[in-house]
Every structure is written in structure tokens, then in C-alpha cells.
Design a protein around this motif. Structure first.
Motif, PDB file in Angstrom:
ATOM      1  N   ALA A  62      29.342  62.317  49.860  1.00  0.00           N
ATOM      2  CA  ALA A  62      29.124  60.867  49.778  1.00  0.00           C
ATOM      3  C   ALA A  62      30.102  60.214  48.812  1.00  0.00           C
ATOM      4  CB  ALA A  62      27.681  60.564  49.385  1.00  0.00           C
ATOM      5  N   ASN A  63      31.282  60.811  48.670  1.00  0.00           N
ATOM      6  CA  ASN A  63      32.244  60.368  47.672  1.00  0.00           C
ATOM      7  C   ASN A  63      33.626  60.895  48.068  1.00  0.00           C
ATOM      8  OD1 ASN A  63      33.853  59.987  45.382  1.00  0.00           O
ATOM      9  ND2 ASN A  63      32.162  60.342  43.977  1.00  0.00           N
ATOM     10  N   PRO A  64      34.567  60.008  48.429  1.00  0.00           N
ATOM     11  CA  PRO A  64      35.903  60.477  48.813  1.00  0.00           C
ATOM     12  C   PRO A  64      36.597  61.294  47.734  1.00  0.00           C
ATOM     13  CG  PRO A  64      35.598  58.197  49.491  1.00  0.00           C
ATOM     14  CD  PRO A  64      34.408  58.561  48.641  1.00  0.00           C
ATOM     15  N   ALA A  65      36.313  61.021  46.459  1.00  0.00           N
ATOM     16  CA  ALA A  65      36.945  61.794  45.390  1.00  0.00           C
ATOM     17  C   ALA A  65      36.535  63.263  45.460  1.00  0.00           C
ATOM     18  CB  ALA A  65      36.577  61.202  44.024  1.00  0.00           C
ATOM     19  N   LEU A  66      35.257  63.517  45.735  1.00  0.00           N
ATOM     20  CA  LEU A  66      34.789  64.897  45.855  1.00  0.00           C
ATOM     21  C   LEU A  66      35.325  65.549  47.119  1.00  0.00           C
ATOM     22  CD1 LEU A  66      31.068  64.531  44.715  1.00  0.00           C
ATOM     23  CD2 LEU A  66      33.091  65.120  43.345  1.00  0.00           C
ATOM     24  N   THR A  67      35.395  64.794  48.203  1.00  0.00           N
ATOM     25  CA  THR A  67      35.941  65.342  49.450  1.00  0.00           C
ATOM     26  C   THR A  67      37.407  65.702  49.290  1.00  0.00           C
ATOM     27  OG1 THR A  67      34.375  64.015  50.731  1.00  0.00           O
ATOM     28  CG2 THR A  67      36.272  64.895  51.905  1.00  0.00           C
ATOM     29  N   LEU A  68      38.177  64.853  48.605  1.00  0.00           N
ATOM     30  CA  LEU A  68      39.587  65.155  48.362  1.00  0.00           C
ATOM     31  C   LEU A  68      39.732  66.391  47.471  1.00  0.00           C
ATOM     32  CD1 LEU A  68      41.068  61.579  47.830  1.00  0.00           C
ATOM     33  CD2 LEU A  68      41.574  63.156  49.707  1.00  0.00           C
ATOM     34  N   ALA A  69      38.824  66.546  46.512  1.00  0.00           N
ATOM     35  CA  ALA A  69      38.871  67.738  45.662  1.00  0.00           C
ATOM     36  C   ALA A  69      38.643  68.997  46.486  1.00  0.00           C
ATOM     37  CB  ALA A  69      37.825  67.630  44.554  1.00  0.00           C
ATOM     38  N   LEU A  70      37.716  68.924  47.437  1.00  0.00           N
ATOM     39  CA  LEU A  70      37.471  70.074  48.317  1.00  0.00           C
ATOM     40  C   LEU A  70      38.677  70.351  49.212  1.00  0.00           C
ATOM     41  CD1 LEU A  70      33.777  69.375  49.369  1.00  0.00           C
ATOM     42  CD2 LEU A  70      34.592  71.154  47.817  1.00  0.00           C
ATOM     43  N   LEU A  71      39.337  69.283  49.663  1.00  0.00           N
ATOM     44  CA  LEU A  71      40.540  69.457  50.486  1.00  0.00           C
ATOM     45  C   LEU A  71      41.660  70.111  49.676  1.00  0.00           C
ATOM     46  CD1 LEU A  71      40.674  66.115  52.522  1.00  0.00           C
ATOM     47  CD2 LEU A  71      40.612  68.419  53.482  1.00  0.00           C
ATOM     48  N   CYS A  72      41.845  69.658  48.452  1.00  0.00           N
ATOM     49  CA  CYS A  72      42.926  70.193  47.621  1.00  0.00           C
ATOM     50  C   CYS A  72      42.703  71.656  47.261  1.00  0.00           C
ATOM     51  CB  CYS A  72      43.066  69.357  46.352  1.00  0.00           C
ATOM     52  SG  CYS A  72      43.687  67.678  46.631  1.00  0.00           S
ATOM     53  N   THR A  73      41.457  72.062  47.167  1.00  0.00           N
ATOM     54  CA  THR A  73      41.147  73.454  46.841  1.00  0.00           C
ATOM     55  C   THR A  73      40.911  74.295  48.098  1.00  0.00           C
ATOM     56  OG1 THR A  73      38.817  72.834  46.561  1.00  0.00           O
ATOM     57  CG2 THR A  73      40.195  72.892  44.581  1.00  0.00           C
ATOM     58  N   ARG A  74      41.169  73.715  49.247  1.00  0.00           N
ATOM     59  CA  ARG A  74      41.067  74.396  50.543  1.00  0.00           C
ATOM     60  C   ARG A  74      39.660  74.912  50.830  1.00  0.00           C
ATOM     61  NH1 ARG A  74      46.807  77.792  51.003  1.00  0.00           N
ATOM     62  NH2 ARG A  74      48.162  75.982  50.704  1.00  0.00           N
ATOM     63  N   LYS A  75      38.682  74.206  50.333  1.00  0.00           N
ATOM     64  CA  LYS A  75      37.296  74.536  50.650  1.00  0.00           C
ATOM     65  C   LYS A  75      36.789  73.721  51.835  1.00  0.00           C
ATOM     66  CE  LYS A  75      36.128  75.818  45.898  1.00  0.00           C
ATOM     67  NZ  LYS A  75      35.924  77.261  46.181  1.00  0.00           N
ATOM     68  N   LEU A  76      37.655  72.865  52.364  1.00  0.00           N
ATOM     69  CA  LEU A  76      37.305  72.007  53.490  1.00  0.00           C
ATOM     70  C   LEU A  76      38.524  71.859  54.376  1.00  0.00           C
ATOM     71  CD1 LEU A  76      34.726  70.359  54.303  1.00  0.00           C
ATOM     72  CD2 LEU A  76      35.825  68.367  53.276  1.00  0.00           C
ATOM     73  N   GLY A  77      38.332  71.940  55.697  1.00  0.00           N
ATOM     74  CA  GLY A  77      39.433  71.807  56.629  1.00  0.00           C
ATOM     75  C   GLY A  77      39.991  70.391  56.667  1.00  0.00           C
ATOM     76  N   THR A  78      41.235  70.265  57.108  1.00  0.00           N
ATOM     77  CA  THR A  78      41.905  68.964  57.134  1.00  0.00           C
ATOM     78  C   THR A  78      41.191  67.980  58.048  1.00  0.00           C
ATOM     79  OG1 THR A  78      44.029  70.046  56.745  1.00  0.00           O
ATOM     80  CG2 THR A  78      44.088  67.788  57.566  1.00  0.00           C
ATOM     81  N   LEU A  79      40.879  68.396  59.257  1.00  0.00           N
ATOM     82  CA  LEU A  79      40.228  67.499  60.211  1.00  0.00           C
ATOM     83  C   LEU A  79      38.836  67.111  59.731  1.00  0.00           C
ATOM     84  CD1 LEU A  79      40.268  66.032  62.904  1.00  0.00           C
ATOM     85  CD2 LEU A  79      39.449  68.137  63.993  1.00  0.00           C
ATOM     86  N   CYS A  80      38.096  68.079  59.249  1.00  0.00           N
ATOM     87  CA  CYS A  80      36.753  67.812  58.738  1.00  0.00           C
ATOM     88  C   CYS A  80      36.809  66.868  57.544  1.00  0.00           C
ATOM     89  CB  CYS A  80      36.076  69.122  58.359  1.00  0.00           C
ATOM     90  SG  CYS A  80      34.366  68.944  57.795  1.00  0.00           S
ATOM     91  N   GLY A  81      37.745  67.124  56.644  1.00  0.00           N
ATOM     92  CA  GLY A  81      37.871  66.267  55.468  1.00  0.00           C
ATOM     93  C   GLY A  81      38.229  64.838  55.824  1.00  0.00           C
ATOM     94  N   ALA A  82      39.199  64.677  56.747  1.00  0.00           N
ATOM     95  CA  ALA A  82      39.608  63.331  57.145  1.00  0.00           C
ATOM     96  C   ALA A  82      38.463  62.580  57.813  1.00  0.00           C
ATOM     97  CB  ALA A  82      40.806  63.416  58.083  1.00  0.00           C
ATOM     98  N   ALA A  83      37.722  63.266  58.672  1.00  0.00           N
ATOM     99  CA  ALA A  83      36.593  62.626  59.351  1.00  0.00           C
ATOM    100  C   ALA A  83      35.519  62.212  58.358  1.00  0.00           C
ATOM    101  CB  ALA A  83      36.016  63.574  60.398  1.00  0.00           C
ATOM    102  N   ARG A  84      35.272  63.049  57.366  1.00  0.00           N
ATOM    103  CA  ARG A  84      34.244  62.718  56.371  1.00  0.00           C
ATOM    104  C   ARG A  84      34.690  61.569  55.482  1.00  0.00           C
ATOM    105  NH1 ARG A  84      31.088  68.252  54.553  1.00  0.00           N
ATOM    106  NH2 ARG A  84      30.705  68.999  56.671  1.00  0.00           N
ATOM    107  N   LEU A  85      35.974  61.501  55.166  1.00  0.00           N
ATOM    108  CA  LEU A  85      36.477  60.376  54.383  1.00  0.00           C
ATOM    109  C   LEU A  85      36.258  59.055  55.115  1.00  0.00           C
ATOM    110  CD1 LEU A  85      39.829  61.826  52.999  1.00  0.00           C
ATOM    111  CD2 LEU A  85      37.820  61.218  51.663  1.00  0.00           C
ATOM    112  N   LEU A  86      36.579  59.033  56.401  1.00  0.00           N
ATOM    113  CA  LEU A  86      36.374  57.820  57.199  1.00  0.00           C
ATOM    114  C   LEU A  86      34.895  57.466  57.286  1.00  0.00           C
ATOM    115  CD1 LEU A  86      38.922  58.435  60.107  1.00  0.00           C
ATOM    116  CD2 LEU A  86      39.142  56.816  58.207  1.00  0.00           C
TER     117      LEU A  86
END
Length: 232
Positions: A62-86
Motif C-alpha cells: 500500500a506504498n510505492p516506496a515499499l514496492t520500489l524497495a522490493l523491486l530494487c532488492t529483487r524480491k518482486l518481479g518487474t511486471l508485478c511491481g509495476a502493476a502494484r505501483l499503478l
């Protein structure tokens, strides 16, 4: 990796919808609580909402900052992360639009936060009075606001990573405490948003982008340029 099969996964879309719903609830709760005077109500409301969402919806970011942190640490896929950010931004916009319709004015959405302070030399800002300079809050400059916002977001992200391995009640308590503590600590300087979606939604709905780059809502310092606007 961008995988077409991922788009056909039910769990993928459940995660996206969960992020949209969680962000809508979180932002709506904080905006409603911001009607009350003082910093305590929105900070506690945000902390309690974060803790409840961690328990009921399976710890969504529920927070793009946390989602980006997961993306940067490769704990979340690119497509999944982008969709969740939107989805998070969409949820925040829906909550902000609903709050604007429900509340009598934009009081709890956004404060025009720049305030004049005495300056020994003429201000360099267009339209400012002689002997005054504009800064982001009554107690600090834009640089200090950025520093406090960065610190508050860092401690929240650290807690979120640590709570990922905890069971629901403990994780919810940790996340809620981090949200409340960050909002109270950074609030006088930056508003303690710690959440780009929380900042973006009201800005889009109201068109107020004052000091938006520092992800700022300042819920208890009214602006002298608009005394009718109070909460952030």
C-alpha cells in the motif's frame, strides 16, 4: 522478467486488487483523520490502519516506496511491481476523490505548505515580501524536510522487511508502530507522508503541487496564503 503467463495468473490480479484496495483504505482513513486538529490523529489513524491491513489483507505494501524497495532488492518481479505501483496510485486517487466529495472543502486533503519566515536579505522568490523568505514549513527548510522524510521512510522500509517473516499480529503491530512513529517524528518538518501515493492522490485531485517533490503533507501548520486550508 516480463512473463505473459503471469498476466493470466489469478494470484497476480488478486495481488494487484489487494494493493488498490489497501491503499484506498489507508489513504481514506488518514484523510478522514486529518480533519481533526493536531498531528496525533492522522499519525495514530495511519498506524492503526497499517496494522489492521497487515492482518486482514496479508500485509500489502500500500506504498510505492515499499514496492520500489522490493523491486530494487529483487524480491518482486518487474511486471508485478509495476502493476502494484499503478494500483496503489489508483487507490490513492479514488480515496482522495471520495474524500473531496465527502468533506466540506479541501481541508484535510492538502495544505499549501510554504510559509514566510524573516530573512536578513530580500527574498529571491517572486512575489514574496521584502525581508521574508519562503520555506517548506514553520520549523525547517526543504532540505530538512527531505532529510526527515527520507529517514522516516527508511525506518518504515526497514520494519517492513523485518516484519515480512513475522506472523500477522506481530507484523501488524510493527508496521503500525513504524507508520505512527515516522509520521510523528517527521511531521513538523515534512508532514511524515512516507508514501508517494498518499502524496500523489490529493495533489492530482486538488491540483496543489506545493513542495510535492518532498512527498509532503503538513497536517497541522496552516498556510498564511490560504487560512481556510488546514490539514494535509
Amino acid at each position: 522478467a516480463l512473463c505473459p503467463q503471469e498476466l493470466r495468473s489469478g494470484s497476480f490480479w488478486r495481488g494487484v486488487l489487494t494493493e488498490a484496495l489497501a491503499t484506498l483504505i489507508f489513504v481514506g482513513v488518514v484523510l478522514g483523520a486529518s480533519v481533526a486538529p493536531g498531528p496525533l490523529a492522522p499519525a495514530l489513524a495511519g498506524g492503526l490502519a497499517a496494522g489492521a491491513l497487515a492482518y486482514t489483507l496479508g500485509a500489502p505494501q500500500a506504498n510505492p516506496a515499499l514496492t520500489l524497495a522490493l523491486l530494487c532488492t529483487r524480491k518482486l518481479g518487474t511486471l508485478c511491481g509495476a502493476a502494484r505501483l499503478l494500483a496503489q496510485c489508483a487507490g490513492a486517487m479514488l480515496a482522495s476523490a471520495a474524500a473531496r466529495l465527502a468533506l466540506p472543502d479541501d481541508t484535510s486533503l492538502v495544505t499549501r505548505v510554504s510559509v514566510p519566515v524573516p530573512s536578513p536579505s530580500p527574498s529571491r522568490w517572486p512575489g514574496a515580501e521584502a525581508g521574508l523568505s519562503w520555506q517548506v514549513s514553520a520549523v525547517g527548510t526543504a532540505g530538512q524536510a527531505l532529510a526527515w522524510e527520507t529517514f522516516a521512510t527508511f525506518q518504515l522500509a526497514l520494519t517492513a522487511f523485518a516484519a515480512a517473516d513475522q506472523v500477522a499480529p506481530q507484523a501488524g503491530l510493527a508496521l503500525g508502530s513504524a507508520v505512527a512513529a515516522g509520521a510523528l517524528a517527521a511531521g513538523p518538518f515534512s508532514g511524515g507522508s512516507m508514501n508517494p501515493a498518499r502524496s500523489l492522490g490529493p495533489a492530482i485531485i486538488t491540483g496543489n503541487w506545493d513542495d510535492h517533490w518532498v512527498s509532503r503533507q503538513h497536517p497541522w501548520v496552516p498556510s498564511p496564503r490560504d487560512p481556510n486550508v488546514g490539514m494535509g
